[in-house]
Design a protein around this motif. Structure first.
Motif, PDB file in Angstrom:
ATOM      1  N   VAL A  48       0.825  -1.197   0.000  1.00  0.00           N
ATOM      2  CA  VAL A  48       0.000   0.000   0.000  1.00  0.00           C
ATOM      3  C   VAL A  48       0.870   1.261   0.000  1.00  0.00           C
ATOM      4  O   VAL A  48       0.733   2.114  -0.870  1.00  0.00           O
ATOM      5  N   ALA A  49       1.749   1.370   1.001  1.00  0.00           N
ATOM      6  CA  ALA A  49       2.561   2.580   1.131  1.00  0.00           C
ATOM      7  C   ALA A  49       3.772   2.276   1.991  1.00  0.00           C
ATOM      8  O   ALA A  49       3.762   1.339   2.793  1.00  0.00           O
ATOM      9  N   ALA A  50       4.815   3.091   1.830  1.00  0.00           N
ATOM     10  CA  ALA A  50       6.013   2.944   2.650  1.00  0.00           C
ATOM     11  C   ALA A  50       6.629   4.307   2.888  1.00  0.00           C
ATOM     12  O   ALA A  50       6.456   5.236   2.076  1.00  0.00           O
ATOM     13  N   ARG A  54      13.977   8.081   7.832  1.00  0.00           N
ATOM     14  CA  ARG A  54      14.018   9.486   8.217  1.00  0.00           C
ATOM     15  C   ARG A  54      12.917  10.287   7.545  1.00  0.00           C
ATOM     16  O   ARG A  54      12.916  11.505   7.589  1.00  0.00           O
ATOM     17  N   ALA A  55      11.958   9.554   6.945  1.00  0.00           N
ATOM     18  CA  ALA A  55      10.794  10.177   6.298  1.00  0.00           C
ATOM     19  C   ALA A  55      11.172  11.048   5.111  1.00  0.00           C
ATOM     20  O   ALA A  55      10.379  11.892   4.688  1.00  0.00           O
ATOM     21  N   PHE A  56      12.366  10.830   4.548  1.00  0.00           N
ATOM     22  CA  PHE A  56      12.752  11.603   3.371  1.00  0.00           C
ATOM     23  C   PHE A  56      12.041  11.100   2.122  1.00  0.00           C
ATOM     24  O   PHE A  56      11.866  11.849   1.159  1.00  0.00           O
ATOM     25  N   SER A  57      11.633   9.834   2.151  1.00  0.00           N
ATOM     26  CA  SER A  57      11.021   9.240   0.961  1.00  0.00           C
ATOM     27  C   SER A  57       9.732   8.536   1.328  1.00  0.00           C
ATOM     28  O   SER A  57       9.637   7.927   2.395  1.00  0.00           O
ATOM     29  N   THR A  58       8.746   8.629   0.449  1.00  0.00           N
ATOM     30  CA  THR A  58       7.513   7.856   0.568  1.00  0.00           C
ATOM     31  C   THR A  58       7.229   7.196  -0.776  1.00  0.00           C
ATOM     32  O   THR A  58       7.716   7.623  -1.820  1.00  0.00           O
ATOM     33  N   MET A  59       6.430   6.163  -0.706  1.00  0.00           N
ATOM     34  CA  MET A  59       6.098   5.394  -1.894  1.00  0.00           C
ATOM     35  C   MET A  59       4.675   4.901  -1.737  1.00  0.00           C
ATOM     36  O   MET A  59       4.262   4.520  -0.641  1.00  0.00           O
ATOM     37  N   THR A  91     -11.427  -2.427   0.994  1.00  0.00           N
ATOM     38  CA  THR A  91     -11.734  -3.351   2.080  1.00  0.00           C
ATOM     39  C   THR A  91     -10.671  -4.441   2.162  1.00  0.00           C
ATOM     40  O   THR A  91     -10.388  -5.128   1.176  1.00  0.00           O
ATOM     41  N   ALA A  92     -10.066  -4.582   3.334  1.00  0.00           N
ATOM     42  CA  ALA A  92      -8.985  -5.547   3.518  1.00  0.00           C
ATOM     43  C   ALA A  92      -8.527  -5.499   4.976  1.00  0.00           C
ATOM     44  O   ALA A  92      -8.918  -4.599   5.728  1.00  0.00           O
ATOM     45  N   VAL A  93      -7.700  -6.457   5.334  1.00  0.00           N
ATOM     46  CA  VAL A  93      -6.943  -6.363   6.578  1.00  0.00           C
ATOM     47  C   VAL A  93      -5.656  -5.609   6.256  1.00  0.00           C
ATOM     48  O   VAL A  93      -4.943  -5.972   5.307  1.00  0.00           O
ATOM     49  N   TYR A  94      -5.391  -4.590   7.024  1.00  0.00           N
ATOM     50  CA  TYR A  94      -4.220  -3.748   6.796  1.00  0.00           C
ATOM     51  C   TYR A  94      -3.137  -4.100   7.813  1.00  0.00           C
ATOM     52  O   TYR A  94      -3.405  -4.151   9.019  1.00  0.00           O
ATOM     53  N   TYR A  95      -1.935  -4.311   7.306  1.00  0.00           N
ATOM     54  CA  TYR A  95      -0.799  -4.713   8.126  1.00  0.00           C
ATOM     55  C   TYR A  95       0.287  -3.646   8.098  1.00  0.00           C
ATOM     56  O   TYR A  95       0.613  -3.103   7.035  1.00  0.00           O
ATOM     57  N   CYS A  96       0.857  -3.410   9.245  1.00  0.00           N
ATOM     58  CA  CYS A  96       2.010  -2.548   9.382  1.00  0.00           C
ATOM     59  C   CYS A  96       3.264  -3.428   9.358  1.00  0.00           C
ATOM     60  O   CYS A  96       3.244  -4.552   9.863  1.00  0.00           O
ATOM     61  N   ALA A  97       4.331  -2.899   8.777  1.00  0.00           N
ATOM     62  CA  ALA A  97       5.562  -3.672   8.672  1.00  0.00           C
ATOM     63  C   ALA A  97       6.774  -2.766   8.860  1.00  0.00           C
ATOM     64  O   ALA A  97       6.719  -1.572   8.543  1.00  0.00           O
ATOM     65  N   ALA A  98       7.840  -3.347   9.361  1.00  0.00           N
ATOM     66  CA  ALA A  98       9.083  -2.610   9.603  1.00  0.00           C
ATOM     67  C   ALA A  98      10.251  -3.390   9.034  1.00  0.00           C
ATOM     68  O   ALA A  98      10.292  -4.623   9.129  1.00  0.00           O
ATOM     69  N   GLY A  99      11.201  -2.672   8.464  1.00  0.00           N
ATOM     70  CA  GLY A  99      12.349  -3.354   7.898  1.00  0.00           C
ATOM     71  C   GLY A  99      13.577  -2.474   7.840  1.00  0.00           C
ATOM     72  O   GLY A  99      13.476  -1.243   7.855  1.00  0.00           O
ATOM     73  N   LEU A 100      14.728  -3.116   7.746  1.00  0.00           N
ATOM     74  CA  LEU A 100      16.005  -2.417   7.678  1.00  0.00           C
ATOM     75  C   LEU A 100      16.664  -2.567   6.321  1.00  0.00           C
ATOM     76  O   LEU A 100      17.755  -2.040   6.106  1.00  0.00           O
ATOM     77  N   GLU A 101      16.006  -3.309   5.426  1.00  0.00           N
ATOM     78  CA  GLU A 101      16.577  -3.517   4.104  1.00  0.00           C
ATOM     79  C   GLU A 101      16.388  -2.272   3.233  1.00  0.00           C
ATOM     80  O   GLU A 101      15.817  -1.286   3.660  1.00  0.00           O
ATOM     81  N   ASN A 102      16.848  -2.375   2.000  1.00  0.00           N
ATOM     82  CA  ASN A 102      16.714  -1.250   1.083  1.00  0.00           C
ATOM     83  C   ASN A 102      15.263  -0.819   0.969  1.00  0.00           C
ATOM     84  O   ASN A 102      14.356  -1.641   0.869  1.00  0.00           O
ATOM     85  N   PHE A 103      15.030   0.481   0.973  1.00  0.00           N
ATOM     86  CA  PHE A 103      13.673   1.020   0.923  1.00  0.00           C
ATOM     87  C   PHE A 103      12.982   0.609  -0.365  1.00  0.00           C
ATOM     88  O   PHE A 103      13.533   0.761  -1.453  1.00  0.00           O
ATOM     89  N   GLY A 104      11.767   0.066  -0.213  1.00  0.00           N
ATOM     90  CA  GLY A 104      11.037  -0.342  -1.396  1.00  0.00           C
ATOM     91  C   GLY A 104       9.679  -0.886  -1.051  1.00  0.00           C
ATOM     92  O   GLY A 104       9.247  -0.838   0.097  1.00  0.00           O
ATOM     93  N   SER A 105       8.988  -1.438  -2.044  1.00  0.00           N
ATOM     94  CA  SER A 105       7.627  -1.919  -1.886  1.00  0.00           C
ATOM     95  C   SER A 105       7.524  -3.430  -1.714  1.00  0.00           C
ATOM     96  O   SER A 105       6.430  -3.951  -1.568  1.00  0.00           O
ATOM     97  N   SER A 106       8.652  -4.106  -1.735  1.00  0.00           N
ATOM     98  CA  SER A 106       8.618  -5.555  -1.617  1.00  0.00           C
ATOM     99  C   SER A 106       8.411  -5.977  -0.176  1.00  0.00           C
ATOM    100  O   SER A 106       9.063  -5.467   0.734  1.00  0.00           O
ATOM    101  N   ALA A 107       7.518  -6.939   0.028  1.00  0.00           N
ATOM    102  CA  ALA A 107       7.298  -7.466   1.375  1.00  0.00           C
ATOM    103  C   ALA A 107       8.566  -8.081   1.950  1.00  0.00           C
ATOM    104  O   ALA A 107       8.752  -8.109   3.171  1.00  0.00           O
ATOM    105  N   ALA A 108       9.431  -8.542   1.084  1.00  0.00           N
ATOM    106  CA  ALA A 108      10.676  -9.160   1.536  1.00  0.00           C
ATOM    107  C   ALA A 108      11.596  -8.165   2.239  1.00  0.00           C
ATOM    108  O   ALA A 108      12.508  -8.563   2.964  1.00  0.00           O
ATOM    109  N   ALA A 109      11.373  -6.879   2.029  1.00  0.00           N
ATOM    110  CA  ALA A 109      12.211  -5.858   2.668  1.00  0.00           C
ATOM    111  C   ALA A 109      11.799  -5.570   4.102  1.00  0.00           C
ATOM    112  O   ALA A 109      12.460  -4.797   4.795  1.00  0.00           O
TER     113      ALA A 109
END
Length: 123
Positions: A48-50, A54-59, A91-109
């Motif tokens: 959905v979004a990332a 440091r909040a310099f980038s959003t996606m 309509t969906a279940v919305y999940y929050c996620a945190a990661g230290l990998e390269n910034f991106g939209s992949s769930a693997a990050a």
């Protein structure tokens, strides 16, 4: 590792708004890129979004661009998803996620996930 708890979901009519919150606990929240994903019944989890650490980038996913806004408050160790002009297809279940990998939209990050909060948009 960081622990995540989502809140703010609920039932809203089409065209309405909701703000999801994701409260984090653990170490170094401000070092994590944060993301929101969603999963509708019978569908795979989708980005959905990332927001970068440091909040310099959003996606944003194309489906929510211009309607949803992701933000974070590192002092409150919380990330938000403001959802406007909601549609039944949101309509969906919305999940929050945190990661230290390269910034991106992949769930693997994203290595840490919350339990999810239900968002239901009625026609």
């Amino acid at each position: 590792q960081v622990q995540l708890v989502e809140s703010g979901g609920g039932l809203v009519q089409a065209g309405g708004s909701l703000r999801l919150s994701c409260a984090a606990s653990g170490r170094a929240f401000s070092s994590y890129n944060m993301g929101w994903f969603r999963q509708a019944p019978g569908k795979e989890r989708e980005f959905v979004a990332a927001i970068s650490w440091r909040a310099f980038s959003t996606m944003y996913a194309d489906a929510v661009q211009g309607r949803f806004t992701i933000s974070r408050d590192n002092a409150k160790v919380t990330v938000y998803l403001q959802m406007n002009s909601l549609k039944p297809e949101d309509t969906a279940v919305y999940y929050c996620a945190a990661g230290l990998e390269n910034f991106g939209s992949s769930a693997a990050a994203f290595a840490s996930w919350g339990q999810g909060t239900q968002v239901t948009v009625s026609p």
